[in-house]
Structure formats: C-alpha cells, structure tokens
Design an enzyme around this catalytic site. Structure first.
Site, short mmCIF file in Angstrom:
data_model
loop_
_atom_site.label_atom_id
_atom_site.label_comp_id
_atom_site.label_asym_id
_atom_site.label_seq_id
_atom_site.Cartn_x
_atom_site.Cartn_y
_atom_site.Cartn_z
CB CYS A 1 -0.94 0.01 1.21
SG CYS A 1 -0.07 0.16 2.79
CB CYS B 1 4.01 -0.51 2.23
SG CYS B 1 2.82 -1.56 3.09
CG ASP C 1 15.53 20.27 -36.24
OD1 ASP C 1 15.96 21.36 -36.62
OD2 ASP C 1 16.05 19.18 -36.54
CG ASP D 1 17.28 14.93 -35.88
OD1 ASP D 1 17.13 16.17 -35.91
OD2 ASP D 1 17.95 14.30 -36.71
CG ASP E 1 17.17 19.70 -32.59
OD1 ASP E 1 17.12 20.90 -32.91
OD2 ASP E 1 17.12 18.76 -33.40
#
Length: 815
Positions: free
Chosen positions: A24, A27, A508, A706, A710
């Site tokens: 839970c 815990c 981009d 990519d 970037d």
C-alpha cells in the site's frame, strides 16, 4: 536513526531492489522515509506497482549489503537485489562454496556473492572478460551457468505473489472449520467448539496476521507512518481479544450474552489476504503483460567463423563481444549486431510498429527481438543481451514507471492522511454507538460496548487507501508499456500527465520534418551541359558529403557512367575541384563559383532549393536544386495537430528559403517559422512560447527534434520528443523517444496522455466514492443497512479491482 556505517569502498553504485511485502502507499512511504534517512543514499525512486526501489549508493559512505540489512530491520520487508553496476550472471558450483569463493578472482570479475546453497552471483566487466570464457576456461568443470529465470524483476514479483497465495490458502484452511462450528446446523457443543475455535483463531492471528504487527509497529516507530497494516492489527486484534475475553467468561461459567465471534477475526484476516492476493496477482499480470524484456530470446547459434555455418547452440547469456552468430529464417535475433553475410527481410514491428519487413544486407545492423523473415544471416555481436536495444528500451520504460507525476503527489498526500482520519472516525463511531445504545436503544453499558466494538471494527477494516495509492502508478505502468509497443518510449511519467494539454508543437526541420536525406528536385543544363554529366559524376562520385551523395545517386539512377578524373580535391564548405587534361572542373555552391546572380541559379534559389552548380573552366554548365524530402506522414500529422487547435511551429538552423518552403508545403504560418537558429535561439523560441498566457491555461510546449543542437530546446520544452535516429545527447535531454522514424508517434504521445489522464481521474473518483460510501455503511449511518464485521475484509478487493481493471482496459483502448 540511520546506521553508523564504516566506509567500505569508493565510487557510486546504482542499486535496484525488488521489495516483497510493499502492498500500500503507507508501505511505500515507510520505505522512502527509511531509505532517505540513510547517509550515502541518493536519487531514490520507488514504485508500488513494480514493488521496486532504485537508488545510488555512495560506496565511500555505505555498503549495499548494509543498506539492505538496515531496511530489513526497520521495515520488515524482504529485499532481492535484481541489478547493480556491471554485467552479471548466476552460476551453479559443483565444489564446496567456500572453496570456490576463496579461489583467485579472474581478471575482470568485480564481485562474487553466494545467493543459495550452490549458487553464486558473479559481476564482471564484459570488456575485460566474457561470460563464456569464465564458464568454459576459468571455471571449467567447476561452475555451470544456472538455468535462466527470466526477468529478475518479474521473478521477484512472482515470488511475492506465491508467498501471499500460500498464506491465503493456509488462512482459508484454518478459517473454514471455525465457520462450520459457528454457522453450520450441527449439534451444539459450546465449550468444545469454542475451545477448538480459539485454537484455530490463535493460529490465524499469530501465523497469518502475525507479520502485520512488526510492520505496523516499525512503521510507527522508525518512520512515524500510520499505515494500512495498523488498521488490520487494530481491527483483528479487537475482534480476537473480545472473543478471548468472552471465552474466559464461558470457561468460568458466566457466559456473555453475545458469545464469542472467533469467526469474525479469522474470516476478516482471510478476506484481507484474499484481497491482497488478488491485488498482487493482478498487479503482477499487469507488469508481465507489458514487459519489453520478454522479447529477448534465450538461445543463440554460435558459429566457428565469418565463413562458416558450423557451430553450436549456446545460452544467449554466454555471448561475448565480437562473437559471430547465425540467425535462420523465422527466428528472433538474439542480440544487436552487424550483418557479415546473407540478405533477408526483417520484421521490426516490435520496435517501429511498421508491419512491412525491412530489407537487410551485409553491413546493416539488426536489433535484438526483431524477426528474421527469409534468408540466413551471419551476424557479429555489437551489444550483449544485458545491454542491447531490448534492455535499453526496457530501462527507459522502467524509468517512466518509477517517476511520479504531480497527480501522484496529490494521491500520496491524501493517502498519508487517510489512516489517521479513519482511526479518528473509528473512535467517533465507537462513542456515538455507545451513546445510541444506552440512551436510545436502552441497552446496558456492556451490551452497548459490544455493539459499538463491532461497528468500530468494521469501520477500521472496510476503508482502503490502496485504491488511491494505485490510481496513478497503475495507469502509468500500462500506458507507458502499451505506448512502448507502438514505438513510443515515455522516459518520465510527467510527460504522460502533461502531453494531452499540448498547446504548441515546435519542430526542428532537418531529420525531423524531413528525412535528413537530400534529393535532387530541379535540374537545369546550359548549352551542352547534359553531355558533360559523366565528368560531374567522376568529380563528385566518391565524396561522402550529403550534397555530393545526392547528386551522385541522381546521376547513377539516370544511367550516367562516370569519367575518371585525376587530382580531385575537396574544398571544405564550398565543393569539389579536379583536373581533366587542361580543363578545370568545379562543383559546389553558387557563391564559391561566383554565380549567385546568374538567372538559372536565381530560378532555383527562389524555389527554396539548396543550389549545387557545375562549371568547367569557370563556365556554368549545370545547376541542380536539392531538397530534403519530407517524411511521408509529415503533412498528415501537421494537419491533425492543427485540427486539434494546436499551434505548429518550425525552428531550424537551415537557410530561410528551404525552411519557408517546407513550412509552406505543410501549411504552417510564416509567423511560426524561424530559420538560421542556433541552439540558444531554439531555446529562446521555446521560452517565449512558454511565457505566453492564454486565459488561465498555462502553455504546454512540445518540442520535437533529433540532433545535438536540439538538446537544449528538448530540455527547455514542457515535453521534449526525440527522433531516435538522432544523437545520444538529444535523447538524454528528451522526455519521450520515438523509436520509429515517423512523426505519427506524436499523435500517439498526445492520445496516450489523454486516455491515461482520464483513467487516473476515474480512479480518483472511484476511490473517493467507495471509501465515503463504505465508511458510512460500516459506521451504521444508514441504520438498517450495514456491513457485517466479518465481511469487511472484502473492502480491499472491492476498492482495488476497479482501479486495476480501468488500467487493464487500456490494452483494448484505441490509441
């Protein structure tokens, strides 16, 4: 307090622990507080769903073994080390274990730990020594590779489920006779039945419910957390003790009017165990259903050399760097590698989502888990099974499961107050029913007290914070796993939470909107320029520059045969230059060749193409316009985003002409386009969008790129999305990785987020409705309708299952 531990090493070790007994949110809170108190532990992450804890250990302060020992002492959970730094394998030793561990350690082996009667876990550096060398050379005849046991995290989870199942079965076996003696229409032998019920109920209370006591008390003492186990301890103890007192009165010949209800405490514990078993089983099945690591094949066919088809089948864990293995048709590739010989088509849909097989020839890479369709391949190993693409994806998916969005912070806060509130309501319920029993129902004090105890016990046990605690992580586990199957890897749960609110998408250009591969879009020849194309191909045919490659490929497709050119030189940033007899050949950009204002060049430039010119002795012969081709789905994806009222932008380092041309084709407004952008410019552009205000809604910016340039913008954006074909630096900065080379993954990102957030909201509503109604029903607020205390243990099952089912249904939701 944290243990006073002696320095035992240097450096930092990343540790992954499987936690048995964490059921839970209380815990989980207890585990976090205890680990946070240990000096030397950093970057802590936990997952209730995965039953896992990850953290870094500063070895100059703390040993991993000491950290685990401290946690076992303070939390009463069981811990299995499922991962640490370095490659590892498990071996079975035929000689005495102490003798084996006392042998000189082979070079490259960093750790050997006994994990069973004859089993040893070996950690080694695969760059120094291979697993097969250790087994077949260093330890030949002494140690063998232990049987594979699958994903260690899943194995540890199954171990916990089995344990809970055994305890549940034992509880049921002890409870059934108590129920029979209490409810069955059999001859009454009150003293004998009561004594037998006491014996069985005591076994249930000690053996089955016993582990709840130290957990609850240690949570209170060490972590100052009042968790669900405390409710179980209070309620079952109250029912048991009350029945024990009643039995003492019976034995003394002065029985109480209510008798005993040992069946209440035993049935209560059994139903709680049933609820926990079903919840644990459902969670385990959920995690297994989206396990990426299950794609890893278990065997590989190792060949004798690059020209041989002879060899032997080995366990895939024994592969080493540089090994050559054979992949026959209709089998999975065992690990990442490079094709040495053979051609085939490979089904990479597990990675890219694309159903069409990909053609592969020598020199191409193949990826672990993909399926070889037709030809036989010989492949050289480049990544080991423990560190291949499957492992990398699985690690990123696990990172998302372990991260916590803002919604989880709310859930954790609510859950932290839940148990204390329930305890307070229990006290109020007891007091109210004492008053009602004496003043309204006319009962004696003892009768009213007995009635009040039954209501209080029911309130204690019927409430359940587990549904609140599971509301977010259960959905995150499924959403991230299902998205991964479609080639979208969420690296953080925050991205799942935020993406559905996207207001701006910034692209981009090169390698993102376009394929990053130039192609000839326009071709113009002056006078007899076309007849001189063999000279041009001879000049640029061996260059690796993207522009030269594009022109060379175009000419070869036209059937042009190259003329041999002597003394070819590359002029950096300009083009190529060579000599053919008395003639000087030049090919490159118009500025270098002094033709920027030539009418033909201007025609190509105004079309937004990259210009490439060919001249002989300073006289222009041919002009080519090159364009980076759009990704096949770029137009469709941009249109879908705009239909959703999402503003689309392009920010690129390329020249203005090509960028504006791409934007025009895609229907992106000129005001949303910025060319010649440095990494800092891209970050500033994203910052400006984030600073905009639209009513009370904060902008959510998704940046898709990519390249290394970037990375800054990816980190700055609300959600950074990385095209996997790009650089590792950009990938590390992103929140989401698209494993397939397609922009449609962006739609998957947004749709997955939308569906996941809806499920999370449903789970919150259900948790609130259930707990409110259940507590009022248990407390007797509806007067004539109530929950019998012996059936209150079903509460955990009733509250948790809808949350699990809501997450499970994501599998059949179209995303």
């Amino acid at each position: 307090m944290a243990p006073d531990l002696e320095a035992q090493g240097i450096g930092v070790e990343h540790v992954v622990l499987s936690v048995s007994g964490m059921t839970c949110t209380g815990c989980e809170t207890k585990l976090i507080r205890n680990l946070s108190a240990v000096a030397g532990v950093k970057n802590l992450k936990t997952s209730l769903i995965l039953s896992r804890a990850e953290f870094d250990v500063d070895l100059s302060v703390l040993r991993v073994k000491d950290a685990i020992r401290y946690l076992e002492r303070t939390t009463e959970f069981r811990y299995d080390l499922i991962n640490s730094s370095g490659s590892s394998m498990e071996v079975i030793v035929s000689e005495d274990l102490s003798c084996f561990l006392g042998r000189p350690t082979p070079e490259g082996v960093t750790e050997m730990t006994a994990i069973g009667k004859n089993n040893v876990r070996v950690v080694f550096d695969p760059q120094v020594v291979g697993s097969r060398d250790l087994i077949e050379e260093h330890w030949a005849g002494i140690a063998t590779l232990a049987p594979t046991r699958g994903d260690p995290a899943l194995r540890a989870g199954r171990k916990h489920v089995y344990h809970v199942g055994y305890m549940t079965a034992a509880s049921a076996a002890l409870t059934v006779p108590v129920l029979v003696m209490a409810w069955a229409p059999i001859p009454k032998r009150e003293m004998a039945y009561s004594a037998a019920s006491l014996a069985l109920a005591t076994l249930v209370q000690v053996v089955i419910a016993g582990p709840f006591y130290p957990k609850a008390l240690k949570a209170l003492v060490f972590s100052r957390v009042i968790e669900m186990d405390l409710l179980i301890v209070l309620s079952t103890s109250a029912a048991y003790v009350f029945s024990l007192v009643s039995f003492a009165y019976l034995a003394a010949g002065n029985p109480l009017p209510t008798g005993q209800f040992f069946e209440t405490s035993t049935l209560l514990i059994t139903l709680i165990m049933v609820g926990r078993y079903v919840a644990a089983l459902a969670r385990q099945k959920a995690v297994e259903s989206i396990s990426i690591r299950s794609l890893q094949t278990q065997n590989a066919f190792l060949v004798d050399g690059p020209d041989s088809l002879e060899g032997r089948e080995i366990d895939v864990r024994l592969l080493q760097y540089g090994d050559i293995f054979m992949v026959v048709p209709d089998t999975r590739v065992p690990t990442d590698g490079t094709i040495l010989s053979g051609s085939t088509e490979v089904d990479e849909s597990m990675l890219t989502g694309e159903s069409c097989p990909v053609e592969k020839t020598p020199g191409f890479s193949v990826i672990a888990g993909t399926i070889n369709c037709s030809g036989t391949l010989l492949v050289r190993t480049t990544r080991l099974p423990g560190d291949n693409t499957i492992s990398t994806i699985a690690t990123m998916v696990d990172a998302a499961k372990l991260s916590k969005p803002k919604m989880q912070e709310l859930a954790d806060k609510v859950a932290s107050y839940f148990v204390p509130v329930i305890v307070a309501l229990t006290v109020v319920t007891f007091a109210i029913w004492i008053a009602v029993g004496v003043n309204v129902q006319g009962k004696t004090g003892s009768q009213a007290a007995i009635q009040s105890i039954t209501y209080a016990i029911t309130v204690l046990i019927v409430s359940c914070p587990c549904a609140i605690g599971l509301a977010v992580p259960m959905v995150v586990v499924f959403a991230s796993g299902i998205a991964a199957e479609q080639g979208v890897i969420f690296k953080s749960a925050g991205a799942i939470e935020a993406a559905h609110k996207t207001s701006h998408v910034v692209f981009d250009k090169t390698g993102t909107l376009t394929q990053g591969k130039l192609g000839v879009a326009a071709e113009h020849h002056l006078e007899d320029g076309e007849s001189r194309l063999p000279l041009l191909l001879g000049l640029v045919g061996h260059s690796k520059h993207p522009v030269s490659v594009a022109v060379s490929d175009h000419l070869r497709r036209k059937g042009v045969l190259a003329t041999t050119i002597q003394s070819v030189n590359s002029v950096t940033g300009r083009g190529m230059e060579g000599q053919l007899g008395e003639k000087t050949l030049q090919a490159g950009n118009a500025g270098w060749l002094n033709f920027p204002d030539h009418p033909t060049v201007q025609t190509v430039t105004t079309q937004g193409f990259t210009t490439f010119c060919f001249a002989i002795d300073g006289k222009l012969c041919s002009v080519f316009g090159l364009r980076d081709s759009l990704r096949d789905d770029a137009l469709d994806v941009v249109a879908k985003l705009q239909r959703r009222s999402i503003s689309v932008h392009v920010v690129s380092g390329d020249d203005d002409g090509p960028v504006q041309n791409i934007a025009s084709i895609l229907g992106i407004p000129a005001g949303n386009v910025k060319a010649r952008s440095s990494p800092a410019d891209k970050r500033t552009y994203v910052q400006n969008l984030l600073a905009e205000s639209s009513g009370q809604m904060e902008p959510v910016v998704l940046f898709c790129g990519d390249g290394t340039n970037d990375a800054v913008a990816l980190a700055q954006a609300t959600v950074g999305v990385h095209m996997n074909a790009g650089s590792d630096i950009a990938q590390s900065a992103a929140d989401v990785v698209l494993m397939r080379p397609a922009l449609s993954g962006l739609i998957t990102v947004i749709d997955t987020s939308k569906v996941a957030v809806r499920r999370i909201k449903f789970n919150f509503v259900w948790s609130f409705v259930y707990n409110t109604f259940a507590v009022f029903l248990a407390a007797g607020a509806f007067v004539k309708v109530r929950i019998p205390p012996e059936f209150a243990g079903l509460g955990e099952l009733v509250s948790v299952l809808p949350v699990i089912i809501a997450a499970l249904l994501l599998r059949w939701t179209k995303i």
